[in-house]
Design an enzyme around this catalytic site. Structure first.
Site, short mmCIF file in Angstrom:
data_model
loop_
_atom_site.label_atom_id
_atom_site.label_comp_id
_atom_site.label_asym_id
_atom_site.label_seq_id
_atom_site.Cartn_x
_atom_site.Cartn_y
_atom_site.Cartn_z
N SER A 1 29.62 40.43 33.68
CA SER A 1 30.83 41.21 33.42
C SER A 1 30.91 41.72 31.98
O SER A 1 31.64 42.69 31.72
CB SER A 1 32.08 40.38 33.73
OG SER A 1 32.16 40.11 35.11
N HIS B 1 38.81 37.31 28.08
CA HIS B 1 37.78 37.34 29.11
C HIS B 1 36.86 38.53 28.87
O HIS B 1 37.25 39.52 28.25
CB HIS B 1 38.44 37.42 30.48
CG HIS B 1 37.47 37.37 31.63
ND1 HIS B 1 36.84 38.50 32.11
CD2 HIS B 1 37.05 36.35 32.40
CE1 HIS B 1 36.05 38.16 33.14
NE2 HIS B 1 36.17 36.86 33.32
N THR C 1 35.86 41.05 30.61
CA THR C 1 36.24 42.40 31.04
C THR C 1 37.21 43.07 30.08
O THR C 1 36.93 44.17 29.60
CB THR C 1 36.81 42.35 32.47
OG1 THR C 1 35.82 41.77 33.33
CG2 THR C 1 37.16 43.73 32.97
N ASP D 1 36.84 38.36 41.54
CA ASP D 1 35.61 37.75 41.05
C ASP D 1 35.67 36.23 41.14
O ASP D 1 34.73 35.57 41.59
CB ASP D 1 35.38 38.19 39.61
CG ASP D 1 34.07 37.69 39.02
OD1 ASP D 1 33.01 38.12 39.48
OD2 ASP D 1 34.13 36.86 38.09
N HIS E 1 30.88 45.02 39.04
CA HIS E 1 29.67 44.59 39.76
C HIS E 1 30.08 44.14 41.15
O HIS E 1 31.27 44.09 41.49
CB HIS E 1 28.99 43.43 39.02
CG HIS E 1 29.92 42.29 38.76
ND1 HIS E 1 30.34 41.41 39.74
CD2 HIS E 1 30.56 41.88 37.62
CE1 HIS E 1 31.18 40.53 39.23
NE2 HIS E 1 31.34 40.79 37.94
#
Length: 525
Positions: free
Chosen positions: A109, A170, A172, A343, A385
């Site tokens: 990620s 995080h 992302t 995720d 992804h």
């Protein structure tokens, strides 16, 4: 004779699953002609300047997850499911993005976030830096930093924000503001001595220092903002939630201290605090919950008419953002990892959690669609992804998405669920054989679907992900693209970033920019 009877009953059963209208060939012909007319209308390209940019990022939302979520949505509405439409399905332009990292066939990620936020492909595990940076090596970072679309919007005078259903540190969301050789350097307490000695900064500190005038930050992970062993405001007796910082910095206080004189900066850590704010009098908002999926996303509209500036939450509600709309005549950029828990669910092999999260993301997309116009708002939905998640087994029409396949294995003579994983924690052997799923509650939210290979955590998948687009310049997202193309196309549409040669003085100025992508909560919501 018995086998023939079973076959006959099966065929009768399957026939009853077909809606009457679908038995008429004219139904399908009419549907195709309507689709054709809609496609022909797309020849009139929308080349307006995008006032708003909305990027919804479903973390781990591969194509199989999109399809399964569509079926789940339909079944939650008491339909068969397959004929249902997700809100993203209604977007007229669809592309595929190639997700590989520069050093990884199957990506992580961090590298993907650097691609779809910064417009540059990078190595696995690195954030906001070029492929010249090696993971864990602080001394390779200097001079390799790359900026994100959030920074481009800020440089163009826009108001910006980050909303996520995961930690704001995080991988992302953090690629929007941080430059790090390791995605796990949340605070200096997670960094090795050589990185600290080399002058590298942790991600939480970069959140406060790199772009100090981000108007809205909502997410989780507040322990990385406080000195080591400082008790959590909500769970003061739980050691695992205590502060982690070795430098003794209170980053929340620092965030408030660096704001310009006369500006109001509010920090909240629970939905009650957010609801109590008069956001028309707030210039900067930082909200950090321990469990952001609950406090931020169960919010209804905070009073008054529909806000022009806002961030979308997974629960399909609007959180108005700070400031007087009449005086904010600039773009609002809300980076939202709106499906971050998709995720998490897949990694744990808990497909029910992942798919319900995807449906919630779709509700947020629907709200954004209703509150904006295709004339001035470019909306993009994509994923970073995929996962090794699949469903099959020749299931009949309307089969419960979390149900069993209509057949047993012709090898071990046991039933199996339609949903399976290529690897993960669902691999179970009982008495030397594959677990008999009919003996367990496979519809439970915590059920871990069976996998082919045992792993403590299921892995990402390497296939392309879908990119859905609607609004000004949405036609630029078509065909198969490298993932790093996405922010370049969005910036071109909004006349921000370096490629502005097509923008002229007569063009309508780009105003409110909304960028919820976020795994974005960024709403990694």
């Amino acid at each position: 004779m018995k086998a023939l009877l079973v076959l006959l009953l099966t065929q009768l059963c399957l026939a009853s699953l077909v809606p009457e209208r679908e038995k008429d060939p004219e139904y399908w012909r009419r549907q195709a002609q309507e689709t054709l007319q809609n496609a022909l209308r797309l020849q009139r390209l929308n080349q307006n300047v995008a006032k708003n940019l909305i990027l919804f990022l479903g973390d781990g939302m591969g194509v199989s997850t999109v399809t399964a979520a569509r079926i789940l949505k339909g079944q939650l509405q008491h339909g068969q499911g397959e004929e249902s439409l997700l809100e993203m399905d209604k977007f007229p332009f669809v592309a595929l993005a190639k997700t590989y990292n520069t050093n990884a066939q199957v990506p992580d990620s961090a590298g993907t976030a650097t691609a779809y936020l910064c417009g540059v492909k990078a190595n696995e595990g690195t954030l906001g830096v070029s492929a010249g940076v090696t993971r864990d090596r602080c001394n390779t970072t200097k001079g390799q930093e790359v900026t994100s679309i959030l920074r481009w919007a800020k440089d163009a005078g826009k108001a910006v924000g980050i909303v996520t259903t995961t930690r704001v540190t995080h991988a992302t969301p953090s690629a929007a503001y941080a430059h790090s050789a390791n995605r796990d350097w949340y605070s200096d307490g997670e960094m090795p001595p050589d990185a600290l000695e080399g002058g590298c900064k942790d991600i939480a500190r970069q959140l406060v220092e790199n772009i100090p005038d981000i108007e809205v930050i909502l997410g989780g992970g507040r322990k990385y903002m406080y000195p080591k062993n400082v008790s959590d405001v909500e769970y003061p007796h739980e050691e695992k939630h205590r502060g982690t910082r070795l430098d003794r910095r209170n980053l929340v206080q620092m965030w408030q201290d660096v704001k310009p004189p006369g500006k109001v900066a509010e920090y909240v850590w629970h939905r009650r605090g957010l609801l109590a704010l008069n956001l028309s009098r707030v210039d900067f908002l930082l909200g950090e919950s321990l469990h952001p999926r609950v406090p931020w996303c169960q919010l209804g509209p905070l009073g008054g008419p529909r806000p022009v500036l806002g961030c979308w939450c997974l629960q399909g509600m609007v959180v108005p953002c700070p400031g007087d709309v009449d005086r904010l005549q600039t773009c609002f950029c809300c980076l939202g990892d709106a499906g971050g828990r998709i995720d998490h669910g897949h990694h744990e092999g808990k497909a029910k959690q992942a798919l319900h999260e995807a449906v919630e993301l779709d509700r947020a997309i629907g709200l954004a669609t209703r509150l904006t116009s295709t004339q001035d708002t470019l909306s993009v939905v994509t994923a970073d992804h995929s996962h090794v998640f699949t469903f099959g087994g020749y299931t009949p029409r309307g089969n419960p998405i979390f149900g069993l396949a209509p057949m047993q294995s012709d090898v071990d003579r046991k039933p199996f669920t339609s949903i399976l994983y290529g690897n993960g924690p669902g691999y179970k052997i009982v008495a030397g054989e594959r677990e008999n799923v009919s003996a367990v509650d496979f519809a439970h939210a915590d059920y871990q679907a069976q996998s082919a290979v045992p792993l403590r955590q299921e892995t990402h998948g390497g296939e392309d992900v879908a990119v859905f687009a609607r609004g000004p310049m949405a036609h630029l997202l078509h065909g198969v693209h490298e993932q790093n193309y996405i922010p370049h196309a969005m910036a071109y549409a909004a006349c921000i970033g370096s490629n502005r040669g097509h923008c002229n003085a007569a063009a309508r100025p780009a105003t409110p920019l909304l960028l919820p992508f976020l795994s974005l909560l960024l709403l990694l919501c």
